[in-house]
Motif scaffolding. Structure first.
Motif, PDB file in Angstrom:
ATOM      1  N   SER A  48     -42.643-109.147 -30.102  1.00  0.00           N
ATOM      2  CA  SER A  48     -42.194-108.443 -31.297  1.00  0.00           C
ATOM      3  C   SER A  48     -40.942-107.644 -30.960  1.00  0.00           C
ATOM      4  O   SER A  48     -40.851-107.033 -29.897  1.00  0.00           O
ATOM      5  N   GLY A  49     -39.982-107.672 -31.867  1.00  0.00           N
ATOM      6  CA  GLY A  49     -38.777-106.870 -31.703  1.00  0.00           C
ATOM      7  C   GLY A  49     -37.651-107.558 -30.970  1.00  0.00           C
ATOM      8  O   GLY A  49     -36.578-106.985 -30.804  1.00  0.00           O
ATOM      9  N   LEU A  50     -37.861-108.802 -30.521  1.00  0.00           N
ATOM     10  CA  LEU A  50     -36.828-109.520 -29.786  1.00  0.00           C
ATOM     11  C   LEU A  50     -36.251-110.624 -30.661  1.00  0.00           C
ATOM     12  O   LEU A  50     -36.985-111.420 -31.240  1.00  0.00           O
ATOM     13  N   GLU A  51     -34.923-110.660 -30.750  1.00  0.00           N
ATOM     14  CA  GLU A  51     -34.253-111.683 -31.539  1.00  0.00           C
ATOM     15  C   GLU A  51     -33.807-112.804 -30.610  1.00  0.00           C
ATOM     16  O   GLU A  51     -33.039-112.592 -29.676  1.00  0.00           O
ATOM     17  N   SER A  52     -34.276-114.018 -30.857  1.00  0.00           N
ATOM     18  CA  SER A  52     -33.970-115.135 -29.961  1.00  0.00           C
ATOM     19  C   SER A  52     -32.528-115.604 -30.091  1.00  0.00           C
ATOM     20  O   SER A  52     -32.035-116.340 -29.235  1.00  0.00           O
ATOM     21  N   ASP A  53     -31.831-115.198 -31.149  1.00  0.00           N
ATOM     22  CA  ASP A  53     -30.453-115.649 -31.336  1.00  0.00           C
ATOM     23  C   ASP A  53     -29.458-114.532 -31.069  1.00  0.00           C
ATOM     24  O   ASP A  53     -28.402-114.454 -31.685  1.00  0.00           O
ATOM     25  N   ASP A 190     -43.344-105.364 -10.561  1.00  0.00           N
ATOM     26  CA  ASP A 190     -43.455-104.019 -11.125  1.00  0.00           C
ATOM     27  C   ASP A 190     -42.308-103.745 -12.091  1.00  0.00           C
ATOM     28  O   ASP A 190     -41.255-104.401 -12.024  1.00  0.00           O
ATOM     29  N   GLU A 191     -42.525-102.791 -12.989  1.00  0.00           N
ATOM     30  CA  GLU A 191     -41.484-102.228 -13.855  1.00  0.00           C
ATOM     31  C   GLU A 191     -40.639-103.329 -14.510  1.00  0.00           C
ATOM     32  O   GLU A 191     -39.419-103.410 -14.338  1.00  0.00           O
ATOM     33  N   VAL A 192     -41.293-104.176 -15.299  1.00  0.00           N
ATOM     34  CA  VAL A 192     -40.622-105.287 -15.974  1.00  0.00           C
ATOM     35  C   VAL A 192     -40.149-104.836 -17.357  1.00  0.00           C
ATOM     36  O   VAL A 192     -40.909-104.210 -18.104  1.00  0.00           O
ATOM     37  N   SER A 193     -38.921-105.159 -17.702  1.00  0.00           N
ATOM     38  CA  SER A 193     -38.403-104.759 -19.016  1.00  0.00           C
ATOM     39  C   SER A 193     -37.498-105.837 -19.593  1.00  0.00           C
ATOM     40  O   SER A 193     -36.897-106.622 -18.865  1.00  0.00           O
ATOM     41  N   ILE A 194     -37.441-105.859 -20.924  1.00  0.00           N
ATOM     42  CA  ILE A 194     -36.586-106.778 -21.663  1.00  0.00           C
ATOM     43  C   ILE A 194     -35.790-105.975 -22.684  1.00  0.00           C
ATOM     44  O   ILE A 194     -36.333-105.082 -23.347  1.00  0.00           O
ATOM     45  N   PHE A 195     -34.512-106.297 -22.798  1.00  0.00           N
ATOM     46  CA  PHE A 195     -33.610-105.612 -23.728  1.00  0.00           C
ATOM     47  C   PHE A 195     -32.979-106.628 -24.676  1.00  0.00           C
ATOM     48  O   PHE A 195     -32.720-107.772 -24.270  1.00  0.00           O
ATOM     49  N   GLY A 218     -36.001 -94.467 -22.589  1.00  0.00           N
ATOM     50  CA  GLY A 218     -35.071 -94.027 -23.625  1.00  0.00           C
ATOM     51  C   GLY A 218     -33.817 -94.865 -23.731  1.00  0.00           C
ATOM     52  O   GLY A 218     -32.922 -94.522 -24.512  1.00  0.00           O
ATOM     53  N   MET A 219     -33.720 -95.950 -22.978  1.00  0.00           N
ATOM     54  CA  MET A 219     -32.507 -96.763 -23.020  1.00  0.00           C
ATOM     55  C   MET A 219     -32.400 -97.538 -24.329  1.00  0.00           C
ATOM     56  O   MET A 219     -33.390 -98.046 -24.851  1.00  0.00           O
ATOM     57  N   ASP A 220     -31.183 -97.644 -24.830  1.00  0.00           N
ATOM     58  CA  ASP A 220     -30.923 -98.411 -26.054  1.00  0.00           C
ATOM     59  C   ASP A 220     -31.290 -99.879 -25.846  1.00  0.00           C
ATOM     60  O   ASP A 220     -31.069-100.445 -24.779  1.00  0.00           O
ATOM     61  N   GLY A 221     -31.832-100.495 -26.886  1.00  0.00           N
ATOM     62  CA  GLY A 221     -32.094-101.923 -26.872  1.00  0.00           C
ATOM     63  C   GLY A 221     -33.369-102.346 -26.171  1.00  0.00           C
ATOM     64  O   GLY A 221     -33.632-103.539 -26.040  1.00  0.00           O
ATOM     65  N   LEU A 222     -34.186-101.383 -25.739  1.00  0.00           N
ATOM     66  CA  LEU A 222     -35.410-101.732 -25.015  1.00  0.00           C
ATOM     67  C   LEU A 222     -36.413-102.385 -25.967  1.00  0.00           C
ATOM     68  O   LEU A 222     -36.824-101.807 -26.959  1.00  0.00           O
ATOM     69  N   THR A 223     -36.829-103.597 -25.635  1.00  0.00           N
ATOM     70  CA  THR A 223     -37.735-104.370 -26.482  1.00  0.00           C
ATOM     71  C   THR A 223     -39.133-104.468 -25.893  1.00  0.00           C
ATOM     72  O   THR A 223     -40.124-104.517 -26.622  1.00  0.00           O
ATOM     73  N   GLY A 224     -39.232-104.517 -24.577  1.00  0.00           N
ATOM     74  CA  GLY A 224     -40.520-104.555 -23.891  1.00  0.00           C
ATOM     75  C   GLY A 224     -40.399-103.872 -22.547  1.00  0.00           C
ATOM     76  O   GLY A 224     -39.368-104.007 -21.872  1.00  0.00           O
ATOM     77  N   ASP A 238     -47.326-101.841 -23.328  1.00  0.00           N
ATOM     78  CA  ASP A 238     -45.879-101.915 -23.491  1.00  0.00           C
ATOM     79  C   ASP A 238     -45.372-100.501 -23.759  1.00  0.00           C
ATOM     80  O   ASP A 238     -45.768 -99.863 -24.741  1.00  0.00           O
ATOM     81  N   SER A 239     -44.496 -99.994 -22.882  1.00  0.00           N
ATOM     82  CA  SER A 239     -43.977 -98.635 -23.031  1.00  0.00           C
ATOM     83  C   SER A 239     -42.743 -98.566 -23.907  1.00  0.00           C
ATOM     84  O   SER A 239     -42.137 -97.500 -24.023  1.00  0.00           O
ATOM     85  N   SER A 240     -42.350 -99.681 -24.540  1.00  0.00           N
ATOM     86  CA  SER A 240     -41.324 -99.624 -25.581  1.00  0.00           C
ATOM     87  C   SER A 240     -42.006 -99.296 -26.903  1.00  0.00           C
ATOM     88  O   SER A 240     -43.207 -99.034 -26.945  1.00  0.00           O
ATOM     89  N   ASP A 241     -41.263 -99.356 -27.989  1.00  0.00           N
ATOM     90  CA  ASP A 241     -41.823 -99.045 -29.308  1.00  0.00           C
ATOM     91  C   ASP A 241     -42.399-100.270 -30.011  1.00  0.00           C
ATOM     92  O   ASP A 241     -42.737-100.198 -31.197  1.00  0.00           O
ATOM     93  N   ASN A 242     -42.533-101.400 -29.308  1.00  0.00           N
ATOM     94  CA  ASN A 242     -42.846-102.655 -29.982  1.00  0.00           C
ATOM     95  C   ASN A 242     -44.262-103.181 -29.781  1.00  0.00           C
ATOM     96  O   ASN A 242     -44.612-104.230 -30.303  1.00  0.00           O
ATOM     97  N   SER A 243     -45.073-102.467 -29.007  1.00  0.00           N
ATOM     98  CA  SER A 243     -46.505-102.813 -28.869  1.00  0.00           C
ATOM     99  C   SER A 243     -46.740-104.231 -28.380  1.00  0.00           C
ATOM    100  O   SER A 243     -47.655-104.914 -28.830  1.00  0.00           O
ATOM    101  N   ASN A 244     -45.922-104.682 -27.423  1.00  0.00           N
ATOM    102  CA  ASN A 244     -46.090-106.017 -26.855  1.00  0.00           C
ATOM    103  C   ASN A 244     -47.017-105.941 -25.634  1.00  0.00           C
ATOM    104  O   ASN A 244     -46.595-106.104 -24.486  1.00  0.00           O
ATOM    105  N   ALA A 245     -48.280-105.680 -25.874  1.00  0.00           N
ATOM    106  CA  ALA A 245     -49.243-105.543 -24.781  1.00  0.00           C
ATOM    107  C   ALA A 245     -49.442-106.880 -24.082  1.00  0.00           C
ATOM    108  O   ALA A 245     -49.269-107.947 -24.679  1.00  0.00           O
TER     109      ALA A 245
END
Length: 260
Positions: A48-53, A190-195, A218-224, A238-245
């Motif tokens: 959720s929250g990630l745009e594939s394009d 460890d500490e995996v993130s997607i922007f 707090g980084m901009d664009g954090l999706t997971g 998921d510690s972003s705002d997108n609840s991608n557990a």
């Protein structure tokens, strides 16, 4: 068969120590996830929250227990059943490889010799061709960093994805594996993130933080953002705002060995 300047003060809302000083929990890193290379991985599912394009970046810390064969680190937009999907990063014997669009285009950690029981911070970025002048410019802006240093600079090898070629609808994201459960990490992650943006070299330097993870929530664009701080059980938040557990699969387990 798959082939083997932006400061924290400007990109983060506040640092871990600041949060702790204002009544919030201070940043700490106590756990990673241990995978044994035999069908262990973390499944996130459809993001959720990630745009594939659009533009993307992936950041993670990994510590191999062995350097034999191909070991997946992250696979984004994949069926994970005999398909490499759209993006993956892996250890390949003693180097790192980054492939896009079903292995149509790649960058490699040429010159790097991956050692066992050593932590590596790896960042892969993707510049969507619609946000660049042409394929050469997009390939040059699509980068691979290891421990804060860019590898394989330039336009990359292969055919860069055309406009609309990347599709993520209904596909999984896998941490610690790629292609199938036969290509999983033997080691720690460890500490995996997607922007949903291209991280700058300054961003990468800040996240690498001279070899010690730091709070990037707090980084901009954090999706997971999967920190693996649960320490027990089979679910990861998921510690972003997108609840991608996510879910630990098979014998995946928490470990108290972390980057430091």
């Amino acid at each position: 068969m798959p082939r083997l300047g932006l400061g924290l003060g400007s990109s983060l809302v506040e640092s871990g120590s600041q949060r702790g000083g204002r009544g919030g929990p201070a940043f700490s890193n106590n756990y990673s996830v241990a995978l044994d290379g035999t069908q262990d991985y973390v499944e996130i599912g459809d993001l959720s929250g990630l745009e594939s394009d659009g533009d993307l970046s992936f950041s993670l810390w990994a510590r191999p227990t062995s350097v034999t064969g191909a070991q997946g680190l992250i696979n984004v937009y994949t069926t994970f059943s005999g398909s490499v999907g759209e993006f993956y990063v892996s250890f390949s014997t003693t180097t790192v490889q980054y492939w896009i669009n079903g292995e149509a285009w790649k960058k490699l950690g040429t010159g790097l010799t991956v050692a066992v029981d050593t932590w590596y911070h790896i960042v892969a970025t993707y510049k969507d061709i619609d946000n660049a002048a042409d394929a050469t410019a997009a390939g040059t802006a699509t980068r691979l960093y290891i421990n804060g240093t860019e590898y394989d600079a330039g336009a990359g090898t292969g055919t860069f994805p055309a406009s609309g070629a990347i599709s993520g609808s209904g596909l999984k994201t896998i941490i610690g594996g790629y292609y199938s459960s036969g290509y999983t990490l033997n080691g720690l992650i460890d500490e995996v993130s997607i922007f949903n943006k291209v991280l700058s070299s300054g961003d990468v330097s800040d996240i690498y933080n001279s070899g010690t993870p730091t709070d990037i929530s707090g980084m901009d664009g954090l999706t997971g953002y999967w920190r693996f701080e649960e320490g027990a059980g089979s679910s990861v938040a998921d510690s972003s705002d997108n609840s991608n557990a996510g879910t630990l699969i098979n014998d995946s387990a928490f470990s108290s060995t972390v980057p430091s």
